[in-house]
Design a protein around this motif. Structure first.
Motif, PDB file in Angstrom:
ATOM      1  N   LYS A   1       3.408  15.036 -10.697  1.00 37.92           N
ATOM      2  CA  LYS A   1       3.591  15.279 -12.132  1.00 37.92           C
ATOM      3  C   LYS A   1       2.374  15.972 -12.723  1.00 37.92           C
ATOM      4  N   LEU A   2       1.177  15.526 -12.329  1.00 40.75           N
ATOM      5  CA  LEU A   2      -0.039  16.170 -12.828  1.00 40.75           C
ATOM      6  C   LEU A   2      -0.116  17.619 -12.365  1.00 40.75           C
ATOM      7  N   GLU A   3       0.263  17.833 -11.128  1.00 37.10           N
ATOM      8  CA  GLU A   3       0.223  19.193 -10.597  1.00 37.10           C
ATOM      9  C   GLU A   3       1.167  20.108 -11.378  1.00 37.10           C
ATOM     10  N   SER A   4       2.358  19.629 -11.679  1.00 31.56           N
ATOM     11  CA  SER A   4       3.283  20.459 -12.455  1.00 31.56           C
ATOM     12  C   SER A   4       2.776  20.635 -13.884  1.00 31.56           C
ATOM     13  N   SER A   5       2.142  19.602 -14.453  1.00 31.91           N
ATOM     14  CA  SER A   5       1.568  19.735 -15.797  1.00 31.91           C
ATOM     15  C   SER A   5       0.446  20.756 -15.818  1.00 31.91           C
ATOM     16  N   VAL A   6      -0.378  20.741 -14.782  1.00 35.93           N
ATOM     17  CA  VAL A   6      -1.472  21.724 -14.693  1.00 35.93           C
ATOM     18  C   VAL A   6      -0.901  23.131 -14.595  1.00 35.93           C
ATOM     19  N   LYS A   7       0.173  23.317 -13.860  1.00 37.79           N
ATOM     20  CA  LYS A   7       0.806  24.634 -13.770  1.00 37.79           C
ATOM     21  C   LYS A   7       1.312  25.092 -15.136  1.00 37.79           C
ATOM     22  N   VAL A   8       1.933  24.160 -15.883  1.00 38.52           N
ATOM     23  CA  VAL A   8       2.424  24.503 -17.221  1.00 38.52           C
ATOM     24  C   VAL A   8       1.256  24.873 -18.126  1.00 38.52           C
ATOM     25  N   ILE A   9       0.189  24.081 -18.063  1.00 35.44           N
ATOM     26  CA  ILE A   9      -0.993  24.358 -18.908  1.00 35.44           C
ATOM     27  C   ILE A   9      -1.594  25.707 -18.537  1.00 35.44           C
ATOM     28  N   ASN A  10      -1.702  25.997 -17.252  1.00 32.65           N
ATOM     29  CA  ASN A  10      -2.248  27.293 -16.824  1.00 32.65           C
ATOM     30  C   ASN A  10      -1.376  28.446 -17.305  1.00 32.65           C
ATOM     31  N   THR A  11      -0.066  28.270 -17.248  1.00 29.79           N
ATOM     32  CA  THR A  11       0.841  29.301 -17.748  1.00 29.79           C
ATOM     33  C   THR A  11       0.631  29.519 -19.241  1.00 29.79           C
ATOM     34  N   LYS A  12       0.506  28.427 -19.991  1.00 32.34           N
ATOM     35  CA  LYS A  12       0.278  28.540 -21.436  1.00 32.34           C
ATOM     36  C   LYS A  12      -1.063  29.190 -21.731  1.00 32.34           C
ATOM     37  N   LEU A  13      -2.086  28.854 -20.952  1.00 32.09           N
ATOM     38  CA  LEU A  13      -3.395  29.489 -21.162  1.00 32.09           C
ATOM     39  C   LEU A  13      -3.332  30.982 -20.867  1.00 32.09           C
ATOM     40  N   ASP A  14      -2.620  31.337 -19.809  1.00 26.95           N
ATOM     41  CA  ASP A  14      -2.465  32.768 -19.501  1.00 26.95           C
ATOM     42  C   ASP A  14      -1.751  33.499 -20.642  1.00 26.95           C
ATOM     43  N   ASN A  15      -0.711  32.880 -21.172  1.00 26.66           N
ATOM     44  CA  ASN A  15       0.004  33.481 -22.306  1.00 26.66           C
ATOM     45  C   ASN A  15      -0.906  33.586 -23.523  1.00 26.66           C
ATOM     46  N   LEU A  16      -1.693  32.572 -23.742  1.00 32.65           N
ATOM     47  CA  LEU A  16      -2.613  32.582 -24.891  1.00 32.65           C
ATOM     48  C   LEU A  16      -3.646  33.688 -24.726  1.00 32.65           C
ATOM     49  N   LYS A  17      -4.148  33.861 -23.512  1.00 31.23           N
ATOM     50  CA  LYS A  17      -5.110  34.937 -23.266  1.00 31.23           C
ATOM     51  C   LYS A  17      -4.474  36.291 -23.544  1.00 31.23           C
TER      52      LYS A  17
ATOM     53  N   ILE B   1       0.845  -1.204   0.000  1.00 33.24           N
ATOM     54  CA  ILE B   1       0.000   0.000   0.000  1.00 33.24           C
ATOM     55  C   ILE B   1       0.877   1.250   0.000  1.00 33.24           C
ATOM     56  N   ASP B   2       1.940   1.242   0.803  1.00 33.04           N
ATOM     57  CA  ASP B   2       2.855   2.384   0.827  1.00 33.04           C
ATOM     58  C   ASP B   2       3.482   2.617  -0.543  1.00 33.04           C
ATOM     59  N   ALA B   3       3.861   1.531  -1.219  1.00 34.73           N
ATOM     60  CA  ALA B   3       4.453   1.667  -2.552  1.00 34.73           C
ATOM     61  C   ALA B   3       3.432   2.270  -3.520  1.00 34.73           C
ATOM     62  N   ARG B   4       2.191   1.805  -3.419  1.00 37.15           N
ATOM     63  CA  ARG B   4       1.141   2.359  -4.292  1.00 37.15           C
ATOM     64  C   ARG B   4       0.903   3.831  -3.992  1.00 37.15           C
ATOM     65  N   LEU B   5       0.904   4.185  -2.724  1.00 27.29           N
ATOM     66  CA  LEU B   5       0.707   5.587  -2.356  1.00 27.29           C
ATOM     67  C   LEU B   5       1.859   6.449  -2.859  1.00 27.29           C
ATOM     68  N   ASP B   6       3.068   5.914  -2.799  1.00 24.61           N
ATOM     69  CA  ASP B   6       4.218   6.660  -3.333  1.00 24.61           C
ATOM     70  C   ASP B   6       4.056   6.893  -4.826  1.00 24.61           C
ATOM     71  N   LYS B   7       3.620   5.853  -5.552  1.00 26.29           N
ATOM     72  CA  LYS B   7       3.396   6.011  -6.992  1.00 26.29           C
ATOM     73  C   LYS B   7       2.303   7.039  -7.255  1.00 26.29           C
ATOM     74  N   THR B   8       1.231   6.955  -6.485  1.00 22.20           N
ATOM     75  CA  THR B   8       0.130   7.904  -6.652  1.00 22.20           C
ATOM     76  C   THR B   8       0.596   9.319  -6.353  1.00 22.20           C
ATOM     77  N   GLU B   9       1.404   9.475  -5.335  1.00 16.75           N
ATOM     78  CA  GLU B   9       1.927  10.797  -4.992  1.00 16.75           C
ATOM     79  C   GLU B   9       2.819  11.335  -6.108  1.00 16.75           C
ATOM     80  N   ASN B  10       3.638  10.459  -6.694  1.00 11.69           N
ATOM     81  CA  ASN B  10       4.477  10.889  -7.818  1.00 11.69           C
ATOM     82  C   ASN B  10       3.631  11.307  -9.010  1.00 11.69           C
ATOM     83  N   ILE B  11       2.593  10.523  -9.293  1.00 12.30           N
ATOM     84  CA  ILE B  11       1.697  10.868 -10.405  1.00 12.30           C
ATOM     85  C   ILE B  11       1.012  12.201 -10.120  1.00 12.30           C
ATOM     86  N   TYR B  12       0.536  12.379  -8.884  1.00 13.16           N
ATOM     87  CA  TYR B  12      -0.119  13.628  -8.517  1.00 13.16           C
ATOM     88  C   TYR B  12       0.834  14.810  -8.672  1.00 13.16           C
TER      89      TYR B  12
END
Length: 140
Positions: free
Chosen positions: A96-112, A83-94
């Motif tokens: 990565k998603l969080e940083s991807s969302v930040k990049v997407i938000n930055t690109k959307l702001d630039n596009l606006k 379970i700990d290993a799965r949580l670590d993987k989930t945390e890593n995915i989260y």
């Protein structure tokens, strides 16, 4: 001195102790657990040995039970490790998603910003076209 105690420190002569011990032995012929050996010492020892064997057997059975419980705890620990290993993987995915969302938000702001700039550019182009059209119509 026979049977008399000294007043200063309550000492009984040793001869009186011997007579007391003889009297005690005469009155307790069989001493069945009353502080002496007696005729049934073998019987009492075999009872004690049987009791000790029973206690050893019970402790051995409890040891087996404790080993089973330890095995179960080991299995539970292994599950928690998974379970700990799965949580670590989930945390890593989260993460990565969080940083991807930040990049997407930055690109959307630039596009606006670019869209607003283009709207302003197109608005200015429309104004210049209107002015040129006005000059052509009236000055040509």
């Amino acid at each position: 001195m026979n049977g008399q105690t000294y007043n200063t420190n309550n000492v009984i002569p040793i001869s009186d102790h011997h007579s007391y011990i003889d009297f005690h032995k005469k009155n307790n012929k069989n001493n069945n657990g009353n502080g002496g050996g007696g005729n049934d010492m073998e019987k009492r020892l075999s009872k004690l040995e049987a009791g000790i064997d029973y206690i050893k057997e019970k402790l051995s059975s409890h040891d087996d039970e404790f080993k089973k419980i330890d095995d179960k705890f080991d299995k539970i620990d292994a599950r928690f490790d998974k379970i700990d290993a799965r949580l670590d993987k989930t945390e890593n995915i989260y993460t990565k998603l969080e940083s991807s969302v930040k990049v997407i938000n930055t690109k959307l702001d630039n596009l606006k910003e670019n869209c607003i700039s283009y709207k302003g550019l197109f608005g200015m182009f429309a104004v210049f076209t209107t002015i040129i059209g006005f000059f052509i119509k009236y000055f040509h």
